[in-house]
Structures are given as structure tokens and as C-alpha cells.
Design an enzyme around this catalytic site. Structure first.
Site, mmCIF file in Angstrom:
data_model
loop_
_atom_site.group_PDB
_atom_site.id
_atom_site.type_symbol
_atom_site.label_atom_id
_atom_site.label_comp_id
_atom_site.label_asym_id
_atom_site.label_seq_id
_atom_site.Cartn_x
_atom_site.Cartn_y
_atom_site.Cartn_z
ATOM 1 N N ASP A 298 0.967 -1.024 -0.016
ATOM 2 C CA ASP A 298 0.002 0.046 -0.022
ATOM 3 C C ASP A 298 0.957 1.224 0.086
ATOM 4 O O ASP A 298 2.058 1.443 0.906
ATOM 5 C CB ASP A 298 -0.678 -0.204 1.370
ATOM 6 N N ASP A 533 -3.103 -0.667 5.942
ATOM 7 C CA ASP A 533 -3.109 0.142 7.206
ATOM 8 C C ASP A 533 -4.746 0.228 7.660
ATOM 9 O O ASP A 533 -4.840 1.105 8.654
ATOM 10 C CB ASP A 533 -2.429 1.325 7.584
ATOM 11 N N ASP A 537 -8.385 -2.378 3.607
ATOM 12 C CA ASP A 537 -7.311 -3.380 3.267
ATOM 13 C C ASP A 537 -7.815 -4.899 3.954
ATOM 14 O O ASP A 537 -6.800 -5.642 3.564
ATOM 15 C CB ASP A 537 -6.133 -3.004 3.469
#
Length: 779
Positions: A298, A533, A537
Site C-alpha cells: 500500500d 493499514d 485493506d
């Protein structure tokens, strides 16, 4: 304009909804139950076979030969504790708050718990409140923060007829909304149910050991019965001796030692990583990460620091000085309720400056409009938003900032008032300044990416941001394939699947698409890890073979992650990789030592059973060892040396064919053991040796052959490895002398010692030759 009934449901209507089960009360227990965890770790074929052998030994009171069962208990308890910890984390996962919700019933306001909501309830939602159930806006206007669910940081304008997703927040404004879905049908609960699944333990080492146990399980019962009745009925041994001898062969076929060492090594890795501020919540993930060949990153918080800052302020007007522009920005941010990351960055840079403006007609920023505005006294209307929405063409400062991978906002001005109803931009809009905002590249990220790439790890970036922006940032971070990107909001799922392996950067990715990407990569036989985070996700993190999250991320992601970086530093990933490789490579290096016993136990069992076909008691071969002998040898061959060797640093890429390589390396030594047993029986019988002499020489040969594999595992030698070998050899011979009565052997004599030396000289030469040949084969 249509008049909206804001009286809400009547109490009678609420009771009917409750009777029909149309309430927001939602509980789920999709994770594995405690009993299932216990059953999976205790009632296995491997444990059952060992338990049956232990019961048989206990039945004949062979207590000293039951030490092995402590290893079985330790393995089972460790497995249960590992899975129970994972279960507790999953069970705690909750995306919804428990704060009271304001509802309108019978025309009156009432505050109730969110689980008491019913389908059709009319809710009053204000700034700062979480949306407890999927709903439709009936009256009012508000800005919703859906970043928790979608990953998009911008606020979304919600007006009459728009849908509110459960789990998101009202950032500004106030609306009346009608509940349209409750309980398990809510968006947040569907997301939570998908995430609350307990992944099975993913350990290639344990998987390979299970394959051996599965094979052994098919033969162990007929082998055990044949060996027992052979010793009892043909050799006429006492029942206790028959049980003890038979159980030794069966125990040797079950690779319990390496299973114990694997668990112990992983536990030490967990402790070592913990000291480096890396929380390992599922110990087998350390092994999994060592095998990862695809890492999905990410952008925010991984490659970048996740901390937006104002990099520069570029003036576009001669009518406003830079100081005046800063004061206008301060007035704007002090009167705005915008909380997105870019607004927070501007507020941090200029929000404390003093000003004399008063604000009215405030319009919050919207990701749909991509701008916000307010009227400042004695100045006019000030706009803040995307340059492509506020200006007819991009100034040079905007183009240059975007080329640097920065986020860009424009501050614009108009003397006209703006209508709250039409929200139409005025014609005479003038650009005042360009605000350049950056998310700094994490220090060391470039080196980390380069190292992972050098280790054969395929890197992919999965982000909810604009793919062009992500590409620029990836270039700054030294990402090789920064030009290879796609916008996932513009392609179908089928197109995404087709491009998953070849594409390096995925922008505008939804939570569903993130999960689909991981599934596609796994279907292509890739071992995947993912960093993230945010709640958006979660589905992909649960799907990945190994999930890594930052401690600064959302609490929900920390609850379900395999590994949590407590320092929120992506640069810790290589160290986790090192620890995983240390465990896996060292286990692979010492595994042949353990498989020697598995192979020779199987071969000797077949020979012992086949010897009964001679129908002559003099040619009958009873299994030559007893459990206590094997246990004592294991302490100095399979116990202490391998345990110490697993602590050594070993960061080379992981050997893929663990089982095949280990069995082939163990085979020569196992054949030497089989040959030594047969030779000693024939030699001893022809030279008048006693049974004690033959058992003694076989015992010493068994331990010495094992030490050849220990020496190979210690190559290349250094002072510490040499001392390890010396300690183990001395311990083996000393214990054989001191405990000879317990292990039922005698001392080597002038008759037996030369035979032992001659055989070991031959075995050593053969071992060196086969090791050289195997080295060329595996290299």
C-alpha cells in the site's frame, strides 16, 4: 419540493419489525470454535499413532521408554495456543461503534443502542457520528468520510436520495436518514464477516511432515502388529520386550523431533522480532514470509510516511501578497470542518495565524465536486479545491508540482456570493495560489525495495489513489516499473484478473478489487504478502498468505494481521524476511539428521518382518533398538546440535524442494545404519558375540553415523561449530558409559572395538563421497 415525513415509525410499527426479526442486532461467530481448534491439534493421525504406542508402553510399565510423549504434548499445546491467539484477535474484530443513535419515533427523538434499530427507522445523524446501518438520506446535507471502508481519503457529499454506508462517519452537516438494511445485510457487517475467518496454518515444513505421517499412518498398524507377534510368538520374547522393540520401529517412522524443532525455532524468531518492535501474532507467518515471492504494497504509510505536509505555496496573483494568502488560508481552515489529510496538512501549516475575517455561507469540500468554499467578510468568496475544477487551464506551477508527484490544490477568489442550492462556480473566478502538498517518501524505502527485488520478490503497489500520482511517488522511491500502471476504476474484474501478473501499479483500487488481486496471484501459484493499514485493506490482508500492517493503522487491521510493525516502519520487512529465512534454511540444513531415523526405521521394520519368512528362529531379526536408546542418542544427535544451529544467521533464498532434498541427503546414512545392523548380527553370530555385544556395537554405530550428518550440517567449520560437535560427541560417549544399564548396553571390548572402528572408517569414506556427489546434484 416534496415534503418529507419526519415523524418516523410508530411504536406499533417498531414492534412488528422486531417480531419479524428486522432489527440491527447482529452477532457472528464465523471463526473456528475452541473445540475445533483442540480437535485439529490433538486428534490428529500423528498424535493418535504416538498415543497408541504410549498406551502400549504404559500397559507393560515401560515407563522409561515413554519420554517421547512429552514432545507430542508440547507440539499439541503449542499449536492450540497459536490458533487460540489468532481466534481471539478475529473474535474481537468489530468495525462498528456502540454509541447511542438518535431516532425519530412517533415524532419524538429518542437515543437507542445501534442494535435496537429496525428496518425503516428514521435516524438523525450529525457531524462526528458513525453511521450504524445502511440508510438513505431523506432530508439535509452532509459530508461522509468513507475512507474506513473504501480507502478514499476525500469526503463524499450526501444529499437527499444518496446512500449512507454503515461504518462510515458524518464529517460535517446533519441529515435525516431512513434505515434501508439491517444486521447481516449491512455493508460493514458483510465486510466484517468476510474478514472474520480463521486462516489455516500455512507451514510448508509441517505440510511435508504431514505427508510423511500420512504415509506412515497407512502402514504403521500392520507393521506394528507384525513386529509384535513376530517377537512374541516366533522369538518367544516376553510381552514387555515385544512391545518395547515393536514400538521403537514405529516411533522412528514418525518425525516428531523436527516438528518440535520447527516450533521452537519459530518461537525464538517471534521473541527476536519482538525485541525489534515487530509483533508476530501468528508464528508460522515468519516461515511463510521467508517463502514470499510477491509483495503487494500500500503506498500510503508504506512507501510514504502517510504524513501530508505543505511543501510549497506558489502565488498566482499580483493582488495578494504571500503573507495575505497565508492569512486567507488560516481563516479558511479555522472556519472549515474539513478533516481529510490535505486539509489537515494546510491546517498544520497555516491554521494558527491570526486574521480579522468572519466566515459565512460555508460549503464543505466534496470529493464529487472536488472543491469547497466560504464567504469571508471584506474579501468575497474563497474557493479551495482541485485545479482542473476551479481553473480553465492549469498554471505552470500546477504542472510542475504534479510532475514531482505532489498533490495540488488551488486557492481561488470571486467577489460573487455562491448559492448553497445550486453550488455553481462563478465565471469571474481568479486563481490566487497553488498549494503543493507532499507525502514524504519513507527514509530507506528505496533501499528496502531494491533489496527485496534483489531477493527475487516481485513488488506490486495497490493503492486507492490516482495511479498517475502513485506512479510519480513510486519513481521517487526507486520503484523500477513505475510506468507500468492501470486505473482499476475504469476496468472490469475480468480485465483486472487478466492484467494482475503483468501490471506493477494498481490505482483507484476498491476493497473488493484488492482481494481479487490477491486471489488471482495466489491462483497463479504465487506466495503473497500484503502490507496495509486501513479497514479497506482487511479483505486483501486476510486473503494474503502473510499480512503485514503498521501499528499506526486502523485497530481492525491490527487485530487480523499476522505481523504488526510497532514502529510503523516498512524498512523492518527485510529483517522479518531474514528471520524467516534463518528458520526455514536452518531447518532445511538439519532436517536430514532427523529423516535418517525415519528411513532406517522403515527399512529395518520391513527386514524384520521379512526375516520371519525363513521360518527359522535363528534367522529371525528383532528390531535392534529400544525407545530409551533412541531417546538418549537423540539428545546428542537430533537434540542439542540442531537446536544450536537453528540460531545461526542464514539469509539465502529458501530451498523449494525441502522434503525431496532432505530425504535424499538422509538416505546414505540410513542405509549405513541398516547395513551396520545386518553386518553386526551376521558377524557377531559367526564370532560368538553375545546379544549385549551386538546391541552395544549397533548402538555406538547408530550414534556415530548420526554425527556424520551433524558434521555436514556444521560445515564450514568454525571454532563454535567445532566446539558444538566436540561437546555432543563427548556427551554421547560419556552418557553411553554412565547410563549403560539404563539403556541396556555394555562397554566396547577389545573384540568389538576394532570392528566398530573399521566400520566407521568405511562409513566415513562413503559419507564423504556421497556428500560430494549430492552437493553437485543440488547445486
Amino acid at each position: 419540493m416534496e415534503t418529507i415525513d419526519l415523524k418516523g415509525l410508530t411504536q406499533n410499527e417498531v414492534r412488528k419489525k422486531v417480531d419479524h426479526g428486522q432489527t440491527n442486532d447482529f452477532t457472528t461467530n464465523t471463526s473456528t470454535s475452541t473445540w475445533q481448534i483442540i480437535k485439529r491439534n490433538v486428534f490428529t493421525l500423528f498424535n493418535t499413532l504416538n498415543f497408541v504406542i504410549a498406551v502400549a508402553l504404559a500397559a507393560v510399565q515401560a515407563w522409561s521408554n515413554m519420554i517421547f510423549f512429552a514432545v507430542i504434548c508440547f507440539n499439541a499445546i503449542t499449536g492450540i495456543m497459536t490458533e487460540m491467539r489468532a481466534k481471539r484477535m478475529i473474535d474481537k474484530l468489530n468495525l462498528m461503534s456502540r454509541e447511542l443513535v438518535t431516532v425519530i419515533r412517533d415524532g419524538d427523538k429518542d437515543a437507542i443502542p445501534p442494535e435496537k434499530l429496525v428496518l425503516g427507522d428514521l435516524m438523525l445523524l450529525s457531524s462526528g457520528e458513525q453511521i450504524p446501518s445502511d440508510a438513505e438520506v431523506m432530508s439535509g446535507i452532509a459530508e461522509a468520510n468513507e475512507a474506513m471502508l473504501t480507502g478514499e481519503s476525500d469526503l463524499v457529499l450526501k444529499e437527499v436520495g444518496d446512500e449512507l454506508l454503515s461504518g462510515s462517519y458524518i464529517a460535517s452537516g446533519q441529515v435525516y436518514a431512513r434505515v434501508k438494511r439491517v444486521g447481516a445485510n449491512n455493508y460493514a457487517n458483510k465486510l466484517m464477516m468476510e474478514a472474520k475467518t480463521l486462516k489455516p496454518i500455512n507451514s510448508r515444513i509441517l505440510y511435508n511432515l504431514a505427508k510423511i505421517s500420512s504415509f506412515t499412518g497407512k502402514i504403521i498398524i500392520p507393521f506394528g502388529l507384525a513386529l509384535f507377534f513376530e517377537a512374541l510368538l516366533i522369538k518367544m520374547l516376553p510381552i514387555k520386550d515385544s512391545v518395547v522393540n515393536s514400538s521403537t520401529a514405529l516411533l522412528g517412522m514418525l518425525p516428531k523431533g523436527i516438528a518440535l524443532l520447527t516450533v521452537t525455532s519459530l518461537l525464538t524468531a517471534v521473541i527476536k522480532l519482538g525485541m525489534r518492535k515487530v509483533l508476530v501474532q501468528e508464528m508460522y507467518s515468519v516461515e511463510t514470509l521467508a517463502r514470499v515471492d510477491t509483495l503487494c504494497l500500500d503506498k500510503t504509510g508504506t512507501i510514504t510516511q502517510g504524513k501530508m505536509t505543505v511543501e510549497a505555496l506558489h502565488s498566482l496573483s499580483d493582488h495578494f501578497s504571500e503573507e495575505t494568502i497565508k492569512v486567507i488560508l488560516s481563516a479558511y481552515m479555522q472556519n472549515s470542518e474539513d478533516t481529510n489529510p490535505t486539509a489537515q496538512a494546510i491546517r498544520k501549516a497555516y491554521g494558527e495565524l491570526e486574521h480579522a475575517y468572519t466566515a459565512e455561507n460555508i460549503i464543505p469540500f466534496s470529493s464529487d465536486r472536488k472543491w469547497g468554499a466560504m464567504h469571508l467578510s471584506n474579501l468575497g468568496t474563497v474557493f479551495l479545491g482541485a485545479p482542473e475544477m476551479l481553473l480553465k487551464e492549469n498554471p505552470v506551477a500546477v504542472v510542475e508540482a504534479q510532475a514531482r508527484g505532489s498533490r495540488v490544490l488551488v486557492l481561488a477568489h470571486s467577489s460573487e456570493l455562491i448559492s448553497m442550492q445550486e453550488l455553481k462556480l462563478p465565471e469571474n473566478l481568479e486563481g490566487i495560489a497553488v498549494i503543493e502538498i507532499t507525502d514524504p517518501i519513507r527514509e530507506g524505502a528505496s533501499d528496502t525495495l531494491e533489496y527485496l527485488r534483489s531477493q527475487g520478490v516481485d513488488l506490486k503497489i495497490i493503492s486507492g489513489d490516482n495511479p498517475v500520482t502513485v506512479s510519480y511517488i513510486a519513481q521517487q522511491a526507486g520503484f523500477k516499473n513505475y510506468e507500468n500502471y492501470i486505473d482499476c476504476s475504469k476496468i472490469s474484474d475480468d480485465q483486472l484478473v487478466d492484467q494482475a501478473e503483468e501490471t506493477a501499479i494498481f490505482g483507484r483500487v476498491s476493497p473488493h478489487q484488492k482481494k481479487l488481486l490477491i486471489q488471482t496471484l495466489k491462483a497463479a501459484s504465487r506466495t503473497t504478502a500484503m502490507t496495509g493499514d486501513g479497514v479497506n485493506d482487511i479483505l486483501a490482508l486476510r486473503e494474503a498468505d502473510c499480512s503485514i500492517v503498521m501499528a499506526e493503522g486502523d485497530p481492525a487491521t491490527r487485530q487480523i494481521a499476522n505481523i504488526v510493525l510497532l514502529n510503523s516502519d516498512f524498512n523492518d520487512v527485510p529483517e522479518i524476511l531474514f528471520e524467516g529465512r534463518r528458520v526455514v534454511n536452518n531447518i532445511g540444513r538439519i532436517a536430514p539428521i532427523f529423516f535418517i531415523k525415519t528411513i532406517y526405521s522403515f527399512l529395518l521394520a520391513i527386514i524384520c518382518i521379512a526375516s520371519a519368512l525363513f521360518f527359522n528362529v535363528n534367522y529371525l531379526l528383532i528390531f535392534p533398538f529400544i525407545p530409551i536408546q533412541i531417546t538418549l542418542i537423540d539428545q546428542f544427535v537430533e537434540g542439542f546440535p540442531p537446536f544450536v544451529l537453528t540460531f545461526e544467521r542464514n539469509i539465502k533464498p529458501v530451498e523449494k524442494h525441502f522434503l525431496r532434498r532432505s530425504l535424499l541427503l538422509a538416505l546414505p546414512s540410513a542405509l549405513m545404519v541398516v547395513f551396520s545392523v545386518l553386518f553386526i548380527r551376521l558377524w557377531g553370530a559367526s564370532h560368538g558375540w553375545s546379544a549385549a555385544d551386538m546391541s552395544t556395537v549397533s548402538y555406538y554405530l547408530l550414534g556415530s553415523i548420526g554425527f556424520l550428518s551433524v558434521i555436514r550440517a556444521c560445515l564450514p567449520l568454525n571454532i563454535w561449530r567445532a566446539l558444538l560437535i566436540l561437546f555432543s560427541v563427548v556427551g554421547f560417549y560419556a552418557s553411553a558409559v554412565v547410563l549403560k544399564n539404563l539403556i541396556e548396553i555394555s562397554l566396547l571390548t577389545a573384540t568389538t572395538f576394532p570392528v566398530y572402528l573399521a566400520l566407521m572408517a568405511i562409513f566415513t569414506g562413503v559419507f564423504i563421497l556421497t556428500t560430494i556427489l549430492q552437493k553437485y546434484e543440488f547445486d
